[in-house]
Design a protein around this motif. Structure first.
Motif, PDB file in Angstrom:
ATOM      1  N   TRP A 141       0.840  -1.208   0.000  1.00  0.00           N
ATOM      2  CA  TRP A 141       0.000   0.000   0.000  1.00  0.00           C
ATOM      3  C   TRP A 141       0.869   1.249   0.000  1.00  0.00           C
ATOM      4  O   TRP A 141       0.601   2.209  -0.735  1.00  0.00           O
ATOM      5  CB  TRP A 141      -0.921   0.001   1.221  1.00  0.00           C
ATOM      6  CG  TRP A 141      -1.647   1.285   1.423  1.00  0.00           C
ATOM      7  CD1 TRP A 141      -2.861   1.643   0.912  1.00  0.00           C
ATOM      8  CD2 TRP A 141      -1.202   2.425   2.179  1.00  0.00           C
ATOM      9  NE1 TRP A 141      -3.197   2.920   1.295  1.00  0.00           N
ATOM     10  CE2 TRP A 141      -2.194   3.423   2.075  1.00  0.00           C
ATOM     11  CE3 TRP A 141      -0.069   2.693   2.937  1.00  0.00           C
ATOM     12  CZ2 TRP A 141      -2.068   4.667   2.701  1.00  0.00           C
ATOM     13  CZ3 TRP A 141       0.055   3.928   3.548  1.00  0.00           C
ATOM     14  CH2 TRP A 141      -0.945   4.902   3.430  1.00  0.00           C
ATOM     15  N   LEU A 142       1.931   1.248   0.816  1.00  0.00           N
ATOM     16  CA  LEU A 142       2.776   2.436   0.920  1.00  0.00           C
ATOM     17  C   LEU A 142       3.450   2.734  -0.411  1.00  0.00           C
ATOM     18  O   LEU A 142       3.499   3.897  -0.843  1.00  0.00           O
ATOM     19  CB  LEU A 142       3.822   2.240   2.020  1.00  0.00           C
ATOM     20  CG  LEU A 142       4.717   3.438   2.302  1.00  0.00           C
ATOM     21  CD1 LEU A 142       3.905   4.638   2.790  1.00  0.00           C
ATOM     22  CD2 LEU A 142       5.799   3.077   3.340  1.00  0.00           C
ATOM     23  N   TYR A 143       3.962   1.714  -1.076  1.00  0.00           N
ATOM     24  CA  TYR A 143       4.632   1.951  -2.357  1.00  0.00           C
ATOM     25  C   TYR A 143       3.673   2.560  -3.372  1.00  0.00           C
ATOM     26  O   TYR A 143       3.980   3.575  -4.012  1.00  0.00           O
ATOM     27  CB  TYR A 143       5.229   0.655  -2.910  1.00  0.00           C
ATOM     28  CG  TYR A 143       5.682   0.814  -4.332  1.00  0.00           C
ATOM     29  CD1 TYR A 143       6.865   1.493  -4.630  1.00  0.00           C
ATOM     30  CD2 TYR A 143       4.902   0.354  -5.395  1.00  0.00           C
ATOM     31  CE1 TYR A 143       7.266   1.690  -5.940  1.00  0.00           C
ATOM     32  CE2 TYR A 143       5.299   0.546  -6.706  1.00  0.00           C
ATOM     33  CZ  TYR A 143       6.472   1.221  -6.974  1.00  0.00           C
ATOM     34  OH  TYR A 143       6.867   1.433  -8.267  1.00  0.00           O
ATOM     35  N   ASN A 195      14.676  14.719  -7.867  1.00  0.00           N
ATOM     36  CA  ASN A 195      15.542  15.568  -7.024  1.00  0.00           C
ATOM     37  C   ASN A 195      15.123  15.576  -5.560  1.00  0.00           C
ATOM     38  O   ASN A 195      15.598  16.399  -4.783  1.00  0.00           O
ATOM     39  CB  ASN A 195      15.584  17.005  -7.567  1.00  0.00           C
ATOM     40  CG  ASN A 195      14.193  17.527  -7.913  1.00  0.00           C
ATOM     41  OD1 ASN A 195      13.209  17.178  -7.277  1.00  0.00           O
ATOM     42  ND2 ASN A 195      14.145  18.365  -8.939  1.00  0.00           N
ATOM     43  N   HIS A 196      14.219  14.660  -5.194  1.00  0.00           N
ATOM     44  CA  HIS A 196      13.843  14.476  -3.794  1.00  0.00           C
ATOM     45  C   HIS A 196      13.797  12.981  -3.506  1.00  0.00           C
ATOM     46  O   HIS A 196      13.778  12.157  -4.420  1.00  0.00           O
ATOM     47  CB  HIS A 196      12.457  15.076  -3.504  1.00  0.00           C
ATOM     48  CG  HIS A 196      12.393  16.559  -3.577  1.00  0.00           C
ATOM     49  ND1 HIS A 196      12.382  17.245  -4.777  1.00  0.00           N
ATOM     50  CD2 HIS A 196      12.327  17.503  -2.597  1.00  0.00           C
ATOM     51  CE1 HIS A 196      12.322  18.544  -4.540  1.00  0.00           C
ATOM     52  NE2 HIS A 196      12.279  18.728  -3.235  1.00  0.00           N
ATOM     53  N   TYR A 197      13.792  12.652  -2.242  1.00  0.00           N
ATOM     54  CA  TYR A 197      13.631  11.253  -1.859  1.00  0.00           C
ATOM     55  C   TYR A 197      12.835  11.178  -0.560  1.00  0.00           C
ATOM     56  O   TYR A 197      12.728  12.154   0.186  1.00  0.00           O
ATOM     57  CB  TYR A 197      14.987  10.558  -1.690  1.00  0.00           C
ATOM     58  CG  TYR A 197      15.786  10.996  -0.479  1.00  0.00           C
ATOM     59  CD1 TYR A 197      15.744  10.271   0.717  1.00  0.00           C
ATOM     60  CD2 TYR A 197      16.584  12.138  -0.522  1.00  0.00           C
ATOM     61  CE1 TYR A 197      16.472  10.675   1.823  1.00  0.00           C
ATOM     62  CE2 TYR A 197      17.317  12.546   0.580  1.00  0.00           C
ATOM     63  CZ  TYR A 197      17.259  11.803   1.751  1.00  0.00           C
ATOM     64  OH  TYR A 197      17.972  12.212   2.848  1.00  0.00           O
ATOM     65  N   ILE A 198      12.244  10.002  -0.320  1.00  0.00           N
ATOM     66  CA  ILE A 198      11.510   9.766   0.915  1.00  0.00           C
ATOM     67  C   ILE A 198      12.492   9.345   1.995  1.00  0.00           C
ATOM     68  O   ILE A 198      13.220   8.357   1.832  1.00  0.00           O
ATOM     69  CB  ILE A 198      10.452   8.657   0.739  1.00  0.00           C
ATOM     70  CG1 ILE A 198       9.481   9.006  -0.397  1.00  0.00           C
ATOM     71  CG2 ILE A 198       9.695   8.435   2.047  1.00  0.00           C
ATOM     72  CD1 ILE A 198       8.568  10.158  -0.101  1.00  0.00           C
ATOM     73  N   ASP A 199      12.545  10.081   3.075  1.00  0.00           N
ATOM     74  CA  ASP A 199      13.393   9.722   4.209  1.00  0.00           C
ATOM     75  C   ASP A 199      12.579   8.813   5.137  1.00  0.00           C
ATOM     76  O   ASP A 199      11.884   9.277   6.041  1.00  0.00           O
ATOM     77  CB  ASP A 199      13.843  10.988   4.947  1.00  0.00           C
ATOM     78  CG  ASP A 199      14.844  10.690   6.055  1.00  0.00           C
ATOM     79  OD1 ASP A 199      15.080   9.498   6.345  1.00  0.00           O
ATOM     80  OD2 ASP A 199      15.372  11.653   6.649  1.00  0.00           O
ATOM     81  N   GLN A 238      12.151  -1.804  -5.423  1.00  0.00           N
ATOM     82  CA  GLN A 238      13.278  -2.472  -4.779  1.00  0.00           C
ATOM     83  C   GLN A 238      14.087  -1.481  -3.954  1.00  0.00           C
ATOM     84  O   GLN A 238      14.531  -1.794  -2.839  1.00  0.00           O
ATOM     85  CB  GLN A 238      14.157  -3.140  -5.834  1.00  0.00           C
ATOM     86  CG  GLN A 238      13.483  -4.294  -6.557  1.00  0.00           C
ATOM     87  CD  GLN A 238      14.425  -4.966  -7.550  1.00  0.00           C
ATOM     88  OE1 GLN A 238      15.527  -5.360  -7.201  1.00  0.00           O
ATOM     89  NE2 GLN A 238      13.992  -5.085  -8.791  1.00  0.00           N
ATOM     90  N   GLN A 239      14.300  -0.287  -4.488  1.00  0.00           N
ATOM     91  CA  GLN A 239      15.060   0.732  -3.767  1.00  0.00           C
ATOM     92  C   GLN A 239      14.372   1.123  -2.465  1.00  0.00           C
ATOM     93  O   GLN A 239      15.026   1.372  -1.457  1.00  0.00           O
ATOM     94  CB  GLN A 239      15.250   1.959  -4.659  1.00  0.00           C
ATOM     95  CG  GLN A 239      16.215   1.758  -5.807  1.00  0.00           C
ATOM     96  CD  GLN A 239      16.221   2.928  -6.780  1.00  0.00           C
ATOM     97  OE1 GLN A 239      15.596   3.958  -6.539  1.00  0.00           O
ATOM     98  NE2 GLN A 239      16.910   2.765  -7.903  1.00  0.00           N
ATOM     99  N   MET A 240      13.031   1.184  -2.491  1.00  0.00           N
ATOM    100  CA  MET A 240      12.300   1.542  -1.283  1.00  0.00           C
ATOM    101  C   MET A 240      12.563   0.536  -0.172  1.00  0.00           C
ATOM    102  O   MET A 240      12.859   0.909   0.966  1.00  0.00           O
ATOM    103  CB  MET A 240      10.803   1.632  -1.578  1.00  0.00           C
ATOM    104  CG  MET A 240       9.976   2.083  -0.386  1.00  0.00           C
ATOM    105  SD  MET A 240       8.177   2.116  -0.674  1.00  0.00           S
ATOM    106  CE  MET A 240       7.736   0.492  -0.049  1.00  0.00           C
ATOM    107  N   GLU A 288      12.407  -4.118   9.709  1.00  0.00           N
ATOM    108  CA  GLU A 288      12.318  -5.543   9.400  1.00  0.00           C
ATOM    109  C   GLU A 288      11.393  -5.717   8.189  1.00  0.00           C
ATOM    110  O   GLU A 288      10.181  -5.590   8.313  1.00  0.00           O
ATOM    111  CB  GLU A 288      11.782  -6.318  10.594  1.00  0.00           C
ATOM    112  CG  GLU A 288      12.678  -6.248  11.812  1.00  0.00           C
ATOM    113  CD  GLU A 288      12.108  -7.045  12.972  1.00  0.00           C
ATOM    114  OE1 GLU A 288      11.353  -8.011  12.736  1.00  0.00           O
ATOM    115  OE2 GLU A 288      12.414  -6.697  14.116  1.00  0.00           O
ATOM    116  N   VAL A 289      11.982  -5.986   7.049  1.00  0.00           N
ATOM    117  CA  VAL A 289      11.220  -6.081   5.806  1.00  0.00           C
ATOM    118  C   VAL A 289      10.939  -7.548   5.497  1.00  0.00           C
ATOM    119  O   VAL A 289      11.866  -8.349   5.349  1.00  0.00           O
ATOM    120  CB  VAL A 289      11.977  -5.423   4.637  1.00  0.00           C
ATOM    121  CG1 VAL A 289      11.179  -5.557   3.340  1.00  0.00           C
ATOM    122  CG2 VAL A 289      12.254  -3.959   4.947  1.00  0.00           C
TER     123      VAL A 289
END
Length: 231
Positions: free
Chosen positions: A45-47, A70-74, A123-125, A135-136
């Protein structure tokens, strides 16, 4: 605020501690036991909420199309934002009993369709989450619908609700109504529940007082994008 490390299952996990959990009892300074929080993230859901909603995505509305160039999710900000929210909520409900809020674990659940190529962005997320010791838990499925994520997340939430001292508050990060029964059962086991979501992709029942699924106001990430999205 303090960021400390706690050990669970042989691995270090970051913990967010809010200061101010001291009180004077009979003339002595006493440390109150922190409120332990576990966060359960619906990673699928988050992705799709963050990256696949096009113009409907609140991030696109605020930062423009192609914001991810030019931005990313921290993702490391998520425990901090949740801790801030719960600290304020607890203080609102019990202004004379201030306690620290300790995010002890963040569990993320997602899966991939076996015959479908996984996007590099997705995958990067998950790699970014693993790097900060979330814990993924990733699975796979066949067919048109993904159900293993819902089941795995709900089972873990209910399991840890029965483990003494595992958590005081369970936080669900999702917008899916399929988790409503798990939230009800978690509360019935004497635990408190909070919900973190985004307005344009959340079940209306998350704000329905008759649903009996939460103990705090919903934390809307839409309102915290300036903290979550980083240049």
């Amino acid at each position: 605020m303090l960021i400390v490390w706690s050990w669970w299952g042989g691995s270090p996990v970051p913990c967010i501690l809010r200061l101010g959990s001291l009180c004077i009892l009979s003339g002595r300074l006493v440390a109150l036991t922190p409120t332990k929080v576990m966060v359960f993230v619906d990673g699928t859901w988050l992705y799709y909420t963050l990256f696949e909603r096009g113009k409907r995505c609140p991030i696109v509305k605020q930062f423009g199309a192609g914001w991810y160039e030019n931005h990313y999710i921290d993702f490391g900000k998520i425990p901090e934002i949740i801790s801030d929210h719960l600290s304020a909520e607890l203080l609102r409900y019990a202004p004379n009993s201030q306690r620290a809020v300790e995010v002890v674990r963040v569990l993320v659940f997602s899966s991939f369709r076996e015959e479908q190529e996984v996007s590099s962005q997705r995958q990067q997320m998950f790699r970014a989450m693993q790097k900060i010791n979330f814990e993924v838990h990733l699975g796979s499925f066949t067919g048109p619908q993904e159900k293993c994520v819902d089941i795995a997340l709900a089972v873990d939430m209910l399991h840890y609700a029965t483990v003494p001292g595992a958590f005081d508050v369970a936080v669900l990060l999702s917008g899916d109504r399929d988790f409503l029964p798990a939230l009800v059962r978690t509360r019935q086991k004497g635990k408190r529940v909070a919900i973190c979501s985004m307005r344009n992709s959340a079940s209306y029942e998350f704000e329905d007082p008759d649903a009996h699924i939460k103990d705090f106001n919903v934390l809307w990430l839409d309102d915290r994008l300036d903290e979550l999205v980083t240049p």
